[in-house]
Design a protein around this motif. Sequence first.
Motif, PDB file in Angstrom:
ATOM      1  N   PHE A  78      -0.072   4.643 -17.540  1.00 46.44           N
ATOM      2  CA  PHE A  78      -0.671   4.230 -16.276  1.00 46.44           C
ATOM      3  C   PHE A  78      -0.292   2.793 -15.923  1.00 46.44           C
ATOM      4  O   PHE A  78      -0.060   2.463 -14.760  1.00 46.44           O
ATOM      5  CB  PHE A  78      -2.189   4.380 -16.385  1.00 46.44           C
ATOM      6  N   LEU A  79      -0.189   1.944 -16.945  1.00 46.76           N
ATOM      7  CA  LEU A  79       0.053   0.524 -16.709  1.00 46.76           C
ATOM      8  C   LEU A  79       1.526   0.150 -16.651  1.00 46.76           C
ATOM      9  O   LEU A  79       1.891  -0.817 -15.972  1.00 46.76           O
ATOM     10  CB  LEU A  79      -0.640  -0.302 -17.796  1.00 46.76           C
ATOM     11  N   PHE A  80       2.392   0.873 -17.370  1.00 52.42           N
ATOM     12  CA  PHE A  80       3.766   0.405 -17.561  1.00 52.42           C
ATOM     13  C   PHE A  80       4.848   1.334 -17.011  1.00 52.42           C
ATOM     14  O   PHE A  80       6.025   1.104 -17.263  1.00 52.42           O
ATOM     15  CB  PHE A  80       4.031   0.159 -19.053  1.00 52.42           C
ATOM     16  N   CYS A  81       4.471   2.379 -16.275  1.00 57.53           N
ATOM     17  CA  CYS A  81       5.469   3.356 -15.821  1.00 57.53           C
ATOM     18  C   CYS A  81       5.765   3.270 -14.331  1.00 57.53           C
ATOM     19  O   CYS A  81       6.229   4.234 -13.731  1.00 57.53           O
ATOM     20  CB  CYS A  81       5.035   4.774 -16.196  1.00 57.53           C
ATOM     21  N   GLY A  82       5.496   2.130 -13.722  1.00 52.27           N
ATOM     22  CA  GLY A  82       5.895   1.933 -12.337  1.00 52.27           C
ATOM     23  C   GLY A  82       4.872   2.299 -11.302  1.00 52.27           C
ATOM     24  O   GLY A  82       5.210   2.369 -10.108  1.00 52.27           O
ATOM     25  N   VAL A  83       3.631   2.534 -11.703  1.00 50.84           N
ATOM     26  CA  VAL A  83       2.598   2.864 -10.719  1.00 50.84           C
ATOM     27  C   VAL A  83       2.294   1.666  -9.828  1.00 50.84           C
ATOM     28  O   VAL A  83       2.209   1.784  -8.602  1.00 50.84           O
ATOM     29  CB  VAL A  83       1.308   3.342 -11.430  1.00 50.84           C
ATOM     30  N   PHE A  84       2.148   0.482 -10.431  1.00 52.27           N
ATOM     31  CA  PHE A  84       1.697  -0.701  -9.699  1.00 52.27           C
ATOM     32  C   PHE A  84       2.808  -1.701  -9.396  1.00 52.27           C
ATOM     33  O   PHE A  84       2.630  -2.577  -8.550  1.00 52.27           O
ATOM     34  CB  PHE A  84       0.594  -1.406 -10.489  1.00 52.27           C
ATOM     35  N   TYR A  85       3.921  -1.609 -10.072  1.00 49.92           N
ATOM     36  CA  TYR A  85       5.020  -2.548  -9.869  1.00 49.92           C
ATOM     37  C   TYR A  85       6.303  -1.891 -10.358  1.00 49.92           C
ATOM     38  O   TYR A  85       6.265  -0.945 -11.158  1.00 49.92           O
ATOM     39  CB  TYR A  85       4.767  -3.865 -10.616  1.00 49.92           C
ATOM     40  N   PRO A  86       7.462  -2.358  -9.922  1.00 48.07           N
ATOM     41  CA  PRO A  86       8.728  -1.735 -10.347  1.00 48.07           C
ATOM     42  C   PRO A  86       8.971  -1.942 -11.841  1.00 48.07           C
ATOM     43  O   PRO A  86       8.643  -2.999 -12.401  1.00 48.07           O
ATOM     44  CB  PRO A  86       9.785  -2.471  -9.511  1.00 48.07           C
ATOM     45  N   ILE A  87       9.559  -0.947 -12.467  1.00 45.40           N
ATOM     46  CA  ILE A  87       9.836  -1.032 -13.900  1.00 45.40           C
ATOM     47  C   ILE A  87      10.833  -2.140 -14.204  1.00 45.40           C
ATOM     48  O   ILE A  87      10.781  -2.751 -15.280  1.00 45.40           O
ATOM     49  CB  ILE A  87      10.347   0.328 -14.414  1.00 45.40           C
TER      50      ILE A  87
ATOM     51  N   ILE B 207       0.826  -1.198   0.000  1.00 39.86           N
ATOM     52  CA  ILE B 207       0.000   0.000   0.000  1.00 39.86           C
ATOM     53  C   ILE B 207       0.865   1.255   0.000  1.00 39.86           C
ATOM     54  O   ILE B 207       0.507   2.271  -0.598  1.00 39.86           O
ATOM     55  CB  ILE B 207      -0.988   0.013   1.189  1.00 39.86           C
ATOM     56  N   THR B 208       2.012   1.199   0.627  1.00 40.33           N
ATOM     57  CA  THR B 208       2.958   2.323   0.588  1.00 40.33           C
ATOM     58  C   THR B 208       3.545   2.474  -0.807  1.00 40.33           C
ATOM     59  O   THR B 208       3.688   3.595  -1.326  1.00 40.33           O
ATOM     60  CB  THR B 208       4.079   2.099   1.614  1.00 40.33           C
ATOM     61  N   PHE B 209       3.889   1.344  -1.411  1.00 42.66           N
ATOM     62  CA  PHE B 209       4.442   1.369  -2.764  1.00 42.66           C
ATOM     63  C   PHE B 209       3.445   1.967  -3.750  1.00 42.66           C
ATOM     64  O   PHE B 209       3.782   2.838  -4.558  1.00 42.66           O
ATOM     65  CB  PHE B 209       4.818  -0.051  -3.192  1.00 42.66           C
ATOM     66  N   ILE B 210       2.202   1.501  -3.667  1.00 40.30           N
ATOM     67  CA  ILE B 210       1.216   1.926  -4.659  1.00 40.30           C
ATOM     68  C   ILE B 210       0.711   3.345  -4.407  1.00 40.30           C
ATOM     69  O   ILE B 210       0.313   4.040  -5.341  1.00 40.30           O
ATOM     70  CB  ILE B 210       0.033   0.928  -4.709  1.00 40.30           C
ATOM     71  N   ALA B 211       0.741   3.811  -3.158  1.00 42.35           N
ATOM     72  CA  ALA B 211       0.227   5.148  -2.846  1.00 42.35           C
ATOM     73  C   ALA B 211       0.979   6.221  -3.613  1.00 42.35           C
ATOM     74  O   ALA B 211       0.375   7.144  -4.170  1.00 42.35           O
ATOM     75  CB  ALA B 211       0.314   5.407  -1.344  1.00 42.35           C
ATOM     76  N   SER B 212       2.310   6.120  -3.658  1.00 43.90           N
ATOM     77  CA  SER B 212       3.092   7.115  -4.384  1.00 43.90           C
ATOM     78  C   SER B 212       2.812   7.038  -5.881  1.00 43.90           C
ATOM     79  O   SER B 212       2.782   8.070  -6.574  1.00 43.90           O
ATOM     80  CB  SER B 212       4.585   6.901  -4.108  1.00 43.90           C
ATOM     81  N   GLY B 213       2.616   5.833  -6.403  1.00 45.24           N
ATOM     82  CA  GLY B 213       2.277   5.692  -7.812  1.00 45.24           C
ATOM     83  C   GLY B 213       0.924   6.288  -8.129  1.00 45.24           C
ATOM     84  O   GLY B 213       0.740   6.919  -9.181  1.00 45.24           O
TER      85      GLY B 213
ATOM     86  N   THR C 133       7.047   7.871 -15.826  1.00 50.34           N
ATOM     87  CA  THR C 133       8.132   7.114 -15.200  1.00 50.34           C
ATOM     88  C   THR C 133       8.980   8.016 -14.316  1.00 50.34           C
ATOM     89  O   THR C 133       9.337   7.658 -13.189  1.00 50.34           O
ATOM     90  CB  THR C 133       9.018   6.467 -16.277  1.00 50.34           C
ATOM     91  N   HIS C 134       9.283   9.195 -14.797  1.00 53.04           N
ATOM     92  CA  HIS C 134      10.164  10.108 -14.069  1.00 53.04           C
ATOM     93  C   HIS C 134       9.425  10.789 -12.917  1.00 53.04           C
ATOM     94  O   HIS C 134      10.028  11.093 -11.885  1.00 53.04           O
ATOM     95  CB  HIS C 134      10.755  11.112 -15.049  1.00 53.04           C
ATOM     96  N   ALA C 135       8.122  11.021 -13.093  1.00 57.39           N
ATOM     97  CA  ALA C 135       7.331  11.549 -11.979  1.00 57.39           C
ATOM     98  C   ALA C 135       7.276  10.538 -10.837  1.00 57.39           C
ATOM     99  O   ALA C 135       7.449  10.895  -9.665  1.00 57.39           O
ATOM    100  CB  ALA C 135       5.921  11.896 -12.453  1.00 57.39           C
TER     101      ALA C 135
ATOM    102  N   HIS D   8      13.229   0.155 -21.484  1.00 56.14           N
ATOM    103  CA  HIS D   8      13.774   1.274 -22.265  1.00 56.14           C
ATOM    104  C   HIS D   8      12.649   2.190 -22.746  1.00 56.14           C
ATOM    105  O   HIS D   8      12.798   3.419 -22.754  1.00 56.14           O
ATOM    106  CB  HIS D   8      14.566   0.740 -23.456  1.00 56.14           C
ATOM    107  N   LEU D   9      11.533   1.591 -23.161  1.00 59.06           N
ATOM    108  CA  LEU D   9      10.398   2.397 -23.615  1.00 59.06           C
ATOM    109  C   LEU D   9       9.828   3.226 -22.472  1.00 59.06           C
ATOM    110  O   LEU D   9       9.513   4.411 -22.641  1.00 59.06           O
ATOM    111  CB  LEU D   9       9.310   1.481 -24.189  1.00 59.06           C
ATOM    112  N   ALA D  10       9.729   2.618 -21.294  1.00 56.69           N
ATOM    113  CA  ALA D  10       9.185   3.341 -20.140  1.00 56.69           C
ATOM    114  C   ALA D  10      10.044   4.540 -19.760  1.00 56.69           C
ATOM    115  O   ALA D  10       9.529   5.556 -19.269  1.00 56.69           O
ATOM    116  CB  ALA D  10       9.046   2.393 -18.949  1.00 56.69           C
ATOM    117  N   GLN D  11      11.348   4.456 -20.007  1.00 59.91           N
ATOM    118  CA  GLN D  11      12.257   5.530 -19.621  1.00 59.91           C
ATOM    119  C   GLN D  11      12.048   6.807 -20.422  1.00 59.91           C
ATOM    120  O   GLN D  11      12.510   7.871 -20.008  1.00 59.91           O
ATOM    121  CB  GLN D  11      13.704   5.068 -19.744  1.00 59.91           C
TER     122      GLN D  11
END
Length: 258
Positions: A186-195, A62-68, A212-214, A204-207
């Motif tokens: 929303f799905l691939f930039c690290g909101v729900f899981y690490p890149i 929940i801490t991980f996902i809150a920031s995302g 991703t940077h936010a 590489h695409l996410a970067q």
Amino acid sequence: MRLGEILPGTGAFAVVQRNYRVWRKLLVPSMLGNFGDPLLYLLALGYGLGHFVGRMDGVPYITFIASGIVASSVMNTASFEGLYSAFTRMSAQRTYAAMLATPLRVSDILAGEVLWCAVKGLISAVAIMIVASLFGAIQGPWIFLAPPVILLAGLSFGGLALVMTALARSYDFFMYYFTLVITPMFLFCGVFYPIHSLPPFAQHLAQVLPLTHAVALLRPLLTGHPPHAAFYHIGVLLLYTLTAYVGAWRLLNRRLLR
């Protein structure tokens, strides 16, 4: 293109003030819309899925996902404001045409709209941060550096949205942007899981995507750590902001002054 034409003046703040006065009349339904979906994601995934996931990258899920969720809320709120609301002002209500009948220039209108998108993103994100902190999902001494990052991210997403608005001929056009740009981020930039759990080509695409940077800046700040490579992530968001601003200015000049 002359520098004096593209740089905004103080009229940009008049645009922000005008938008704020209109928005405050619809404050409650607007906040419910911006706040409801992220809160549901936080509760359903943070607590529901988090029960099975446990910890991720060394912190409770929940801490991980809150920031995302905070970062994605900035993206969604600023993008919606720069797309649907701005298009309504430009096309349906002809507000931009009325503004151009005053001393305001295209650069003033554009800068005011981009700044207003960022402010809306900040309002939405701070509301979610407050609720997440009540759940103990975010904490630490670095949390007070999050609002400037949120504003910068809001400027980036707002500028990109206004590029689309300047190109759009109807509201239907925005579905392409949400389907092809917003949803993949929303799905691939690290909101729900690490890149780093993605395949190398997807990493590489996410970067190259701004969300991703936010997320890379906000997640450490909201979990009690200074961000790694902060200047790099800030630089990417600044590049998106400036590039989008210049592109939107060119397109809006062509559209509004023809």
